[in-house]
Enzyme design. Structure first.
Site, short mmCIF file in Angstrom:
data_model
loop_
_atom_site.label_atom_id
_atom_site.label_comp_id
_atom_site.label_asym_id
_atom_site.label_seq_id
_atom_site.Cartn_x
_atom_site.Cartn_y
_atom_site.Cartn_z
N GLU A 43 0.84 -1.19 0.00
CA GLU A 43 0.00 0.00 0.00
C GLU A 43 0.89 1.25 0.00
OE1 GLU A 43 -3.67 1.80 2.65
OE2 GLU A 43 -2.02 0.84 3.71
N LYS A 122 -9.31 0.95 -1.90
CA LYS A 122 -9.50 0.67 -0.48
C LYS A 122 -10.92 1.10 -0.10
CE LYS A 122 -7.00 1.33 3.89
NZ LYS A 122 -5.82 1.99 4.50
N CYS A 156 -4.65 -3.18 3.09
CA CYS A 156 -4.31 -2.89 4.47
C CYS A 156 -5.50 -3.06 5.43
CB CYS A 156 -3.71 -1.48 4.56
SG CYS A 156 -2.73 -1.19 6.06
#
Length: 292
Positions: A43, A122, A156
């Site tokens: 990320e 995300k 993440c």
């Protein structure tokens, strides 16, 4: 069987495009020469591009992500060329992208030998992204078909939310790629524990690739810590702790690849021959999760 490589990616300062391009090309060549067919960087690895901005701009949190937007097309072309040249699949990390609605979203891309396969945003933002950086959430999940199996991407913090991985598993994903960026050891462990829990629940594999090292020149990537790891369900034919491999060092000075051989057919076998069937039995918790 596929050989996969997750990068413990050290955040280095590259002040010219030529320096950065040579760095990324050389890093990927190293993994390719070791036989890797799928490469995953972490990320916000793309934020290393901010090193090419003037010092005042790259040291400003909001100005730095605005400043790299003109470099995005060139960066994606470089990543596509690397995947094509080395005949592999490449997730080069993520970076904030300004969409047509004026909002920034944290986006990861996947490339194959024949070109661009797609992207994944995300979906759930951390406090830093919400409160200081004003990064907006993406919308929805997707899966990616490859010759060695169907993949999903959870960036993440998204790995800490079970229903996201469950959605990918039910869509046929056998392997989730988990690029991460954490600035404390506790943060790394939150993502790592989430990744291993998702492997256990869904009887799939999860591959984590983190950022590492200090970057005092970047307000977004100033501190980074984490291990790369490949996690599977602990069951017959799998490691008893569910860990295929993990980086030996928590925060190396230089970028390092974790190279792993993974047989997704063996992971799928656990779903029909395992000691337990957590994937099959998942719906039962909704009937039982009530007080008597």
């Amino acid at each position: 069987m596929i050989r996969i490589a997750a990068c413990q990616y050290a955040i280095e300062l590259h002040e010219t495009w030529e320096s950065y391009a040579a760095h990324l090309h050389g890093l990927c060549r190293e993994a390719a020469e070791a036989g890797a067919q799928l490469l995953v960087l972490p990320e916000y690895a793309g934020l290393v591009l901010t090193g090419q901005l003037p010092r005042e701009e790259r040291s400003d949190l909001l100005a730095s992500i605005a400043g790299i937007q003109p470099l995005l097309g060139r960066w994606l072309a470089l990543c596509a060329d690397i995947a094509r040249q080395f005949d592999l699949y490449l997730l080069p990390g993520s970076l904030p992208v300004r969409d047509a609605d004026g909002l920034y979203r944290n986006r990861a891309w996947l490339f194959g030998p024949d070109g661009f396969l797609g992207s994944q945003d995300k979906l759930i933002m951390t406090r830093f992204e919400r409160e200081q950086w004003d990064i907006a959430a993406g919308e929805g999940l997707r899966v990616f078909d490859t010759p060695f199996g169907r993949l999903g991407i959870l960036i993440c913090y998204d790995n800490e939310f079970p229903l996201l991985a469950r959605t990918l598993a039910e869509a046929g994903a056998d392997l989730i790629l988990a690029p991460s960026c954490t600035d404390t050891e506790a943060g790394y462990h939150r993502v790592r524990i989430g990744a291993q829990a998702r492997a256990l629940e869904n009887q799939i594999a999860v591959l984590q690739a983190p950022t590492v090292g200090p970057a005092p020149w970047s307000p977004a990537l100033d501190e980074n810590i984490g291990r790369a790891g490949l996690y599977v369900p602990p069951d017959y034919g799998m490691p008893s702790n569910g860990v295929i491999a993990e980086s030996p060092e928590l925060c190396p000075e230089n970028s390092r690849w974790l190279l792993c051989d993974l047989d997704l057919a063996e992971v799928r076998r656990v779903r029909v021959e395992g000691q337990v069937f957590t994937r099959r039995d998942w719906p039962e918790q909704f009937r039982q999760a009530r007080l008597r």
